[in-house]
Each structure stands twice: as structure tokens, then as C-alpha cells.
Write an enzyme that holds these catalytic residues in place. Structure first.
Site, PDB file in Angstrom:
ATOM      1  N   CYS A 103       0.869  -1.206  -0.091  1.00 53.02           N
ATOM      2  CA  CYS A 103       0.024  -0.125  -0.120  1.00 53.02           C
ATOM      3  C   CYS A 103       0.963   1.372  -0.087  1.00 53.02           C
ATOM      4  CB  CYS A 103      -0.848  -0.003   1.244  1.00 53.02           C
ATOM      5  SG  CYS A 103      -1.829   1.532   1.504  1.00 53.02           S
ATOM      6  N   HIS A 190      -4.619  -2.516 -10.857  1.00 55.02           N
ATOM      7  CA  HIS A 190      -5.427  -1.206 -11.116  1.00 55.02           C
ATOM      8  C   HIS A 190      -5.986  -1.126 -12.432  1.00 55.02           C
ATOM      9  CE1 HIS A 190      -3.957   0.864  -7.443  1.00 55.02           C
ATOM     10  NE2 HIS A 190      -2.776  -0.014  -7.701  1.00 55.02           N
ATOM     11  N   GLU A 243     -11.092   1.266  -3.810  1.00 52.24           N
ATOM     12  CA  GLU A 243     -10.036   0.230  -3.449  1.00 52.24           C
ATOM     13  C   GLU A 243     -10.449  -1.364  -3.193  1.00 52.24           C
ATOM     14  OE1 GLU A 243      -6.432   1.036  -1.288  1.00 52.24           O
ATOM     15  OE2 GLU A 243      -7.161   3.082  -0.791  1.00 52.24           O
ATOM     16  N   CYS A 252      -5.157   6.747  -2.377  1.00 52.74           N
ATOM     17  CA  CYS A 252      -4.613   5.507  -2.802  1.00 52.74           C
ATOM     18  C   CYS A 252      -3.271   5.853  -3.406  1.00 52.74           C
ATOM     19  CB  CYS A 252      -5.571   4.692  -3.395  1.00 52.74           C
ATOM     20  SG  CYS A 252      -4.764   3.122  -4.184  1.00 52.74           S
ATOM     21  N   GLY A 255      -2.593   3.754  -6.503  1.00 51.08           N
ATOM     22  CA  GLY A 255      -3.435   4.458  -7.418  1.00 51.08           C
ATOM     23  C   GLY A 255      -3.164   5.568  -8.086  1.00 51.08           C
TER      24      GLY A 255
END
Length: 308
Positions: A103, A190, A243, A252, A255
Site C-alpha cells: 500500500c 489497477h 480500493e 490510494c 493508484g
């Protein structure tokens, strides 16, 4: 700080069973610090003395509950290193109990947490993740992270989509509507979707309805994070995210990186872009060495103890 664990579904009997199932280590107490990276918030746990997470996935779900727990998008564990030249490793459970590869906002928070917990003067950490080695660097209030190289091979993301070699986009039918999406891996999968300003506002109002349709789309076998991008200029984009495993979040990091790569690939922006997320701004650079660099804040919210 007392935090009780409760079930998210089921009757009173199930709640009693789950409460009885809470492990002895939780009854004894687990110290934590809560951080956020532009609104993407995490519970950080010092797990350096054990190769097993101090909270299970189910326990993490309960702690992340914003009504009956601490409240967070995920729980991050600072664990012993996997490789000899690493400082430590990162494990994370999302608020639904699933475990992502890594993350971006979370690893900035982990770097700040590590510096305090380890009482270290280091500014650069080598962190083992399920997505490989990630290297954040603390610079004042900001943390700059080398996020590695993007994955553009759909099979390795993984995705079943086949992008057009010229446009880099692929057809993506969701709920009977055809969209164009750029599939990208930045440690996790993604789907980057470009929208105009009107569509962006409509999605913001209806994200809880449409987000799960994207996340669980059959063309992403491991599910996917979905970014909806409105390009304001070649140097700036607005960003919404649904998410995988967490739903709507304020930010994010992986992202944001995926979105800038997608914007640059399709000629919509350059390689250095300010990303306006609901929780704040991240500066993303997709450098000429093919590495993605993310810069943003990570802030301590409070510290406490989880106990039964």
C-alpha cells in the site's frame, strides 16, 4: 484505550462466539499507533518480535470497523525482515480482512512509524513487501517513496484485458456500459478509467453503487483497484478511487502512481503530475529510469492499546 471486538454480521449468538474466539494475545493487549496519509488511515503495530501477525485477519476487520473499533482502512504490521539487507517487512490486512501486496500511503505511514518506534535517525528504509522491495525516504513532513517499476503486461497484473497497442486502453463493459480502461500493476492491480468532469461528479455521488462492479469484474482474476481520472491539465489530475478490499478511500498511493503512468502512456499528461485525491495531494513522477516516485505526507493521529 479499550476497543471491543464485534461481528459485522449475524445475530447475538454469533457475536458471542466471535468474542470468545478472540485470541489470548489480544486479551493481553496490542499497542498501536494510528496514522493517515492524506486521509487513507491505518493502524500500525510493532510486530518485530514475531513472524506471525499479532492480529488475525478477522481481528483486523473488527478493529477497522469505524463504529465498533478503532476505525481504519487497514492494519499494518512492521515485521522482521525477509532479506538480509532489509530493515523490516510489511504485512497489511485491509478492512475486509483481505491481504494486498502493499500500500503506497500505508508504506509512508510505516516509515514514519518505524522511525519513532525504533528510535532511529535513519531517513531511508528498505522494506520487504509482497510486491518486492520498497524504499521510502523521510524528508521533513514528507515521505518520498521509490515505488519501483509499473507492470504493463496484463497477464502479470493480473488482467485478462488486451489493450490496444496504439491507445494503450482496453474495452471494459460494466453494468452494460462500455468504458475504456488502462490496466496497470503497481504492486497490486489497477484499472484506470478516464472520465470527463460531468462523469467525475456523477461517479463521486454513486461510487458505492458502481465501485464493487469494477472491483469484482471478471477481467481481473484477483479483483482490482479502480481509479476514475479527470485530467485538468498536462500537470494536474483529479482522482477518485474504489480500493480492492477497502471500498471508497480518501487516497490510494499505488493508484495515484498507476494513474500517472496511464495518463503519460496515453499522452494526456507528462511524467510529473500533481494528483488531487479526496484527502489531499500527492506528487507523482514516472521517471526516465521507469521507476515511479511518490511524495506525500504521513501523520500520526494517536496511539492506544487494543484489548478485550
Amino acid at each position: 484505550m479499550d476497543v471491543g471486538f464485534v461481528a459485522l454480521s449475524g445475530g447475538a449468538g454469533r457475536r458471542v462466539q466471535r468474542r470468545r474466539a478472540v485470541s489470548e494475545r489480544v486479551r493481553m493487549g496490542v499497542e498501536f499507533q494510528k496514522y493517515h496519509g492524506i486521509g487513507n488511515d491505518f493502524i500500525l503495530v510493532d510486530n518485530m518480535k514475531s513472524s506471525d501477525t499479532l492480529l488475525t485477519a478477522d481481528e483486523s476487520v473488527k478493529v477497522c470497523d469505524r463504529h465498533f473499533g478503532v476505525g481504519a482502512d487497514g492494519v499494518i504490521f512492521m515485521m522482521p525482515p525477509v532479506n538480509d539487507d532489509s530493515d523490516f517487512s510489511m504485512r497489511i490486512y485491509n478492512s475486509d480482512g483481505s491481504e494486498p501486496e502493499m500500500c503506497g500511503n500505508g508504506i509512508r505511514c510505516l516509515a514514519r512509524f518505524a522511525r519513532e518506534v525504533l528510535d532511529s535517525e535513519k531517513t531511508v528504509y528498505k522494506i520487504d513487501t509482497l510486491a518486492g522491495l520498497i524504499v521510502p525516504e523521510i524528508a521533513g513532513d514528507m515521505v518520498r517513496v521509490d515505488m519501483g517499476e509499473p507492470e504493463l503486461n496484463p497477464a502479470k497484473i493480473p488482467s485478462l484485458l488486451t489493450p490496444n497497442p496504439d491507445t494503450k486502453e482496453a474495452a471494459y463493459n460494466v453494468n452494460g456500459i462500455d468504458w475504456q480502461v488502462v490496466p496497470i500493476g503497481t504492486g497490486n492491480p489497477h484499472a484506470v478509467v478516464f472520465v470527463d468532469e460531468e462523469q467525475f461528479k456523477a461517479l463521486d455521488e454513486n461510487l458505492e453503487a458502481v465501485g464493487p462492479l469494477y472491483e469484482n469484474h471478471e477481467t481481473f482474476p484477483a479483483r482490482t483497484n479502480t481509479e476514475f481520472i479527470y485530467v485538468k491539465s498536462p500537470e494536474e489530475i483529479d482522482f477518485l478511487v474504489w480500493e480492492r478490499g477497502a471500498g471508497r478511500t480518501l487516497a490510494c498511493g499505488t493508484g495515484a502512481c498507476a494513474s500517472v503512468v496511464a495518463c503519460s502512456l496515453t499522452g494526456r499528461t507528462g511524467r510529473e503530475v500533481a494528483v488531487n485525491l479526496p484527502g489531499g495531494r500527492l506528487d507523482i513522477e514516472w521517471s526516465e529510469d521507469n521507476h515511479m516516485y511518490m511524495t506525500g505526507p504521513a501523520e500520526l493521529v494517536y496511539a492506544g492499546e487494543i484489548r478485550q
